[in-house]
Design a protein around this motif. Structure first.
Motif, mmCIF file in Angstrom:
data_model
loop_
_atom_site.group_PDB
_atom_site.id
_atom_site.type_symbol
_atom_site.label_atom_id
_atom_site.label_comp_id
_atom_site.label_asym_id
_atom_site.label_seq_id
_atom_site.Cartn_x
_atom_site.Cartn_y
_atom_site.Cartn_z
ATOM 1 N N MET A 91 0.846 -1.192 0.000
ATOM 2 C CA MET A 91 0.000 0.000 0.000
ATOM 3 C C MET A 91 0.885 1.246 0.000
ATOM 4 N N PRO A 92 0.354 2.373 -0.517
ATOM 5 C CA PRO A 92 1.120 3.617 -0.429
ATOM 6 C C PRO A 92 1.276 4.031 1.028
ATOM 7 N N LYS A 93 2.234 4.925 1.282
ATOM 8 C CA LYS A 93 2.457 5.410 2.635
ATOM 9 C C LYS A 93 1.161 6.028 3.142
ATOM 10 N N GLN A 94 0.765 5.651 4.362
ATOM 11 C CA GLN A 94 -0.478 6.141 4.948
ATOM 12 C C GLN A 94 -0.302 7.582 5.453
ATOM 13 N N LEU A 95 -1.361 8.361 5.323
ATOM 14 C CA LEU A 95 -1.343 9.741 5.805
ATOM 15 C C LEU A 95 -1.427 9.749 7.326
ATOM 16 N N THR A 96 -0.781 10.732 7.948
ATOM 17 C CA THR A 96 -0.890 10.870 9.399
ATOM 18 C C THR A 96 -2.238 11.519 9.704
ATOM 19 N N GLU A 97 -2.638 11.472 10.951
ATOM 20 C CA GLU A 97 -3.925 12.060 11.328
ATOM 21 C C GLU A 97 -3.914 13.579 11.106
ATOM 22 N N GLU A 98 -2.742 14.208 11.306
ATOM 23 C CA GLU A 98 -2.635 15.658 11.091
ATOM 24 C C GLU A 98 -2.828 15.990 9.607
ATOM 25 N N GLU A 99 -2.163 15.222 8.727
ATOM 26 C CA GLU A 99 -2.300 15.448 7.283
ATOM 27 C C GLU A 99 -3.752 15.240 6.853
ATOM 28 N N GLN A 102 -5.996 18.117 7.893
ATOM 29 C CA GLN A 102 -5.805 19.263 6.996
ATOM 30 C C GLN A 102 -6.622 19.065 5.714
ATOM 31 N N ILE A 103 -6.575 17.866 5.140
ATOM 32 C CA ILE A 103 -7.328 17.568 3.916
ATOM 33 C C ILE A 103 -8.833 17.690 4.182
ATOM 34 N N VAL A 104 -9.269 17.198 5.346
ATOM 35 C CA VAL A 104 -10.688 17.271 5.714
ATOM 36 C C VAL A 104 -11.122 18.736 5.782
ATOM 37 N N LYS A 105 -10.331 19.577 6.464
ATOM 38 C CA LYS A 105 -10.680 20.999 6.598
ATOM 39 C C LYS A 105 -10.759 21.672 5.229
ATOM 40 N N GLU A 106 -9.758 21.406 4.377
ATOM 41 C CA GLU A 106 -9.729 22.014 3.038
ATOM 42 C C GLU A 106 -10.947 21.587 2.220
ATOM 43 N N THR A 107 -11.279 20.306 2.284
ATOM 44 C CA THR A 107 -12.398 19.784 1.488
ATOM 45 C C THR A 107 -13.730 20.334 1.975
ATOM 46 N N ILE A 108 -13.884 20.465 3.281
ATOM 47 C CA ILE A 108 -15.117 21.041 3.830
ATOM 48 C C ILE A 108 -15.276 22.469 3.307
ATOM 49 N N ALA A 109 -14.178 23.211 3.278
ATOM 50 C CA ALA A 109 -14.223 24.588 2.767
ATOM 51 C C ALA A 109 -14.534 24.589 1.256
ATOM 52 N N GLU A 110 -13.908 23.656 0.517
ATOM 53 C CA GLU A 110 -14.116 23.567 -0.942
ATOM 54 C C GLU A 110 -15.573 23.354 -1.301
ATOM 55 N N VAL A 111 -16.210 22.395 -0.629
ATOM 56 C CA VAL A 111 -17.590 22.063 -0.984
ATOM 57 C C VAL A 111 -18.604 22.934 -0.252
ATOM 58 N N GLY A 136 -10.984 4.569 5.630
ATOM 59 C CA GLY A 136 -12.259 5.250 5.441
ATOM 60 C C GLY A 136 -12.971 5.581 6.739
ATOM 61 N N SER A 137 -12.873 4.691 7.731
ATOM 62 C CA SER A 137 -13.562 4.942 9.002
ATOM 63 C C SER A 137 -12.930 6.121 9.750
ATOM 64 N N LEU A 138 -11.609 6.269 9.629
ATOM 65 C CA LEU A 138 -10.926 7.404 10.267
ATOM 66 C C LEU A 138 -11.334 8.706 9.566
ATOM 67 N N VAL A 139 -11.396 8.680 8.240
ATOM 68 C CA VAL A 139 -11.816 9.853 7.465
ATOM 69 C C VAL A 139 -13.223 10.245 7.894
ATOM 70 N N GLN A 144 -16.948 13.950 10.570
ATOM 71 C CA GLN A 144 -18.036 14.163 11.540
ATOM 72 C C GLN A 144 -17.627 15.171 12.614
ATOM 73 N N GLN A 145 -16.387 15.031 13.099
ATOM 74 C CA GLN A 145 -15.902 15.956 14.133
ATOM 75 C C GLN A 145 -15.898 17.392 13.632
ATOM 76 N N HIS A 146 -15.417 17.586 12.410
ATOM 77 C CA HIS A 146 -15.288 18.951 11.888
ATOM 78 C C HIS A 146 -16.625 19.539 11.443
ATOM 79 N N LEU A 147 -17.552 18.700 11.068
ATOM 80 C CA LEU A 147 -18.858 19.212 10.670
ATOM 81 C C LEU A 147 -19.727 19.534 11.878
#
Length: 149
Positions: A91-99, A102-111, A136-139, A144-147
């Motif tokens: 598998m590709p290198k897994q993203l850290t929870e911090e990374e 950041q992606i979650v915050k950016e995507t929430i703002a995008e949509v 997927g469950s972590l995402v 949910q936390q950010h929304l």
């Protein structure tokens, strides 16, 4: 080097080293990739399609691990944990929870999501970005936390 070539090389090495567990998992992964190629009517899968197959195999093993732990089958728990480690090698290198946060915050703002009602929109936009690099469950939990905040 493509994934199939890497699996073939590792399979030969596992045979030489008499690593039965690793050999078994590699064969299962190769079979899953070949079955997917046949299903899609292709001679070779794209990198994205290979990643989809690997993610599915990893998820199946993690689900099985959960079931075995609930049933108290320690023999199968150990075997499944070993299989998960081998699948994760490809598998590709897994993203850290911090990374991921950041992606979650950016995507929430995008949509332009504002409430939990927008959960599907956000998940639909995030998952292609983190495919194979995050569980997927972590995402889902982070979205949910950010929304809700």
């Amino acid at each position: 080097m493509g994934l199939l070539e890497r699996l073939n090389d590792d399979m030969k090495q596992a045979m030489k080293n008499k690593e039965k567990e690793k050999l078994s998992v590699i064969r299962m992964l190769k079979a899953a990739l070949q079955n997917e190629a046949i299903k899609l009517g292709k001679s070779q899968l794209s990198e994205d399609e290979e990643l989809t197959v690997l993610s599915r195999e990893l998820k199946q093993r993690k689900d099985s691990l959960q079931e075995f732990e609930n049933a108290g089958r320690s023999d199968l728990v150990e075997k499944t944990k070993a299989e998960i480690q081998i699948v994760e090698l490809y598998m590709p290198k897994q993203l850290t929870e911090e990374e991921l946060t950041q992606i979650v915050k950016e995507t929430i703002a995008e949509v332009g999501a504002t409430s939990k009602a927008d959960m599907g929109k956000v998940m639909g936009a995030i998952m292609p970005k983190v495919k194979g690099k995050a569980d997927g469950s972590l995402v889902n939990k982070l979205v949910q936390q950010h929304l809700s905040s």
